[in-house]
Structure formats: C-alpha cells, structure tokens
Write an enzyme that holds these catalytic residues in place. Structure first.
Site, PDB file in Angstrom:
ATOM      1  N   GLU A  44      57.185 -30.141  13.428  1.00  0.00           N
ATOM      2  CA  GLU A  44      56.668 -28.694  13.479  1.00  0.00           C
ATOM      3  C   GLU A  44      57.073 -27.911  14.782  1.00  0.00           C
ATOM      4  OE1 GLU A  44      53.034 -29.375  10.668  1.00  0.00           O
ATOM      5  OE2 GLU A  44      52.316 -28.987  12.687  1.00  0.00           O
ATOM      6  N   ASN A  45      57.067 -26.427  14.651  1.00  0.00           N
ATOM      7  CA  ASN A  45      57.343 -25.524  15.616  1.00  0.00           C
ATOM      8  C   ASN A  45      56.362 -24.530  15.441  1.00  0.00           C
ATOM      9  OD1 ASN A  45      58.715 -23.313  16.955  1.00  0.00           O
ATOM     10  ND2 ASN A  45      60.101 -24.791  17.650  1.00  0.00           N
ATOM     11  N   ALA A  46      55.966 -23.992  16.680  1.00  0.00           N
ATOM     12  CA  ALA A  46      54.934 -23.065  16.642  1.00  0.00           C
ATOM     13  C   ALA A  46      55.525 -21.592  15.951  1.00  0.00           C
ATOM     14  CB  ALA A  46      54.805 -22.381  18.220  1.00  0.00           C
ATOM     15  N   SER A  47      56.761 -21.615  15.902  1.00  0.00           N
ATOM     16  CA  SER A  47      57.319 -20.524  14.898  1.00  0.00           C
ATOM     17  C   SER A  47      57.884 -21.257  13.724  1.00  0.00           C
ATOM     18  CB  SER A  47      58.761 -19.911  15.510  1.00  0.00           C
ATOM     19  OG  SER A  47      59.399 -19.159  14.367  1.00  0.00           O
ATOM     20  N   CYS A  53      61.253 -30.659   7.648  1.00  0.00           N
ATOM     21  CA  CYS A  53      60.459 -31.500   7.080  1.00  0.00           C
ATOM     22  C   CYS A  53      61.052 -33.008   7.304  1.00  0.00           C
ATOM     23  CB  CYS A  53      60.480 -31.129   5.463  1.00  0.00           C
ATOM     24  SG  CYS A  53      59.775 -29.543   5.017  1.00  0.00           S
ATOM     25  N   GLU A  55      62.127 -35.190   5.089  1.00  0.00           N
ATOM     26  CA  GLU A  55      63.162 -35.426   4.326  1.00  0.00           C
ATOM     27  C   GLU A  55      64.593 -34.837   4.795  1.00  0.00           C
ATOM     28  OE1 GLU A  55      60.240 -34.199   3.277  1.00  0.00           O
ATOM     29  OE2 GLU A  55      60.060 -34.053   1.357  1.00  0.00           O
ATOM     30  N   CYS A  89      63.897 -28.706   0.958  1.00  0.00           N
ATOM     31  CA  CYS A  89      64.397 -30.026   1.071  1.00  0.00           C
ATOM     32  C   CYS A  89      64.966 -30.534  -0.404  1.00  0.00           C
ATOM     33  CB  CYS A  89      63.240 -31.065   1.211  1.00  0.00           C
ATOM     34  SG  CYS A  89      62.596 -31.037   2.838  1.00  0.00           S
TER      35      CYS A  89
END
Length: 133
Positions: A44-47, A53, A55, A89
């Site tokens: 994940e990223n704050a943006s 994902c 996959e 994905c």
C-alpha cells in the site's frame, strides 16, 4: 505442483504485505511453466492509487525475472469467503496468462474456488484491440 503448495507459498507472503492503511494482507503465488513459484503481496501507499495488489506484484516480479509463461495463479487472504482479484489485476492477469489458465481463489479457511482467466475477465481488452488496420 499442487494447489496446497501454491497456497502455502502465498500464505507466507501475508506476513510480508505492507498494509498500514487497510490492514488487509493478500498473498499470491504464480506458477511458471518450468514449475517455479513466484510470489507477491500487496503493497500500500498513502496515495491509495499507487497501491499494488499481490497478484500484480507476483506477475511483475516474474516478468522482471524473465518469465513469460505461466501455469496457474493462486490468491489468498484472511477473508470469510474466497478472495477475488480486483479489476486492474484481472486486466494484468489477462495480459500475461492464457485464457484457459487456472486461477485459484482461496482464503485461510482452506476454501478454494477454481476459475479460468477468461472466466475472471470475459471479453478482456488485449493487443488485438489496439490493431487499427
């Protein structure tokens, strides 16, 4: 290579997932035609739009290592029902995997649903759609 082996490999990646925002770890295991397992987890990223994902992480890692031919993909998560790939994905899977390749949707409760790439994304946008001639 068994589904159990793929599930074991994907499960190990749940602890590697970087999920400080959603707290929703996902692991994936991609089986190459020469029986190598390439794994990935969600990052994940704050943006939020920059989140990747599991996959896609597995597929991108496999491609970066020179693999282009795959036999199966398994996705797992800590969910009540089997986990299913998001739309982005599904599009990436359809780019790199044959329509008939199996995709195993699983969870940590040992539930497994088997689908094909084509079942995941019927009518996928592909290179032929870019041919304007």
């Amino acid at each position: 290579m068994s589904v159990a082996q793929l599930l074991s490999a994907a499960t190990k990646l749940l602890d590697q997932a970087y999920v400080p925002y959603s707290h929703f770890p996902v692991g994936a295991a991609l089986l190459t035609t020469d029986d190598q397992i390439i794994t990935g987890c969600n990052i994940e990223n704050a943006s939020y739009g920059l989140t990747n994902c599991a996959e896609r992480t597995a597929i991108f890692q496999a491609v970066a290592q020179g693999h282009r031919d795959f036999k199966a993909l398994l996705v797992t998560g800590v969910t009540d029902e089997v986990i299913s790939p998001c739309g982005a994905c599904r599009q990436v899977i359809s780019e790199f995997c044959t329509p008939e390749m199996p995709v195993y949707l699983t969870n940590q409760n040992q539930q497994v649903a088997k689908m094909t790439v084509q079942e995941l994304l019927p009518g996928a946008f592909d290179a032929e759609d870019l041919d304007h001639d």
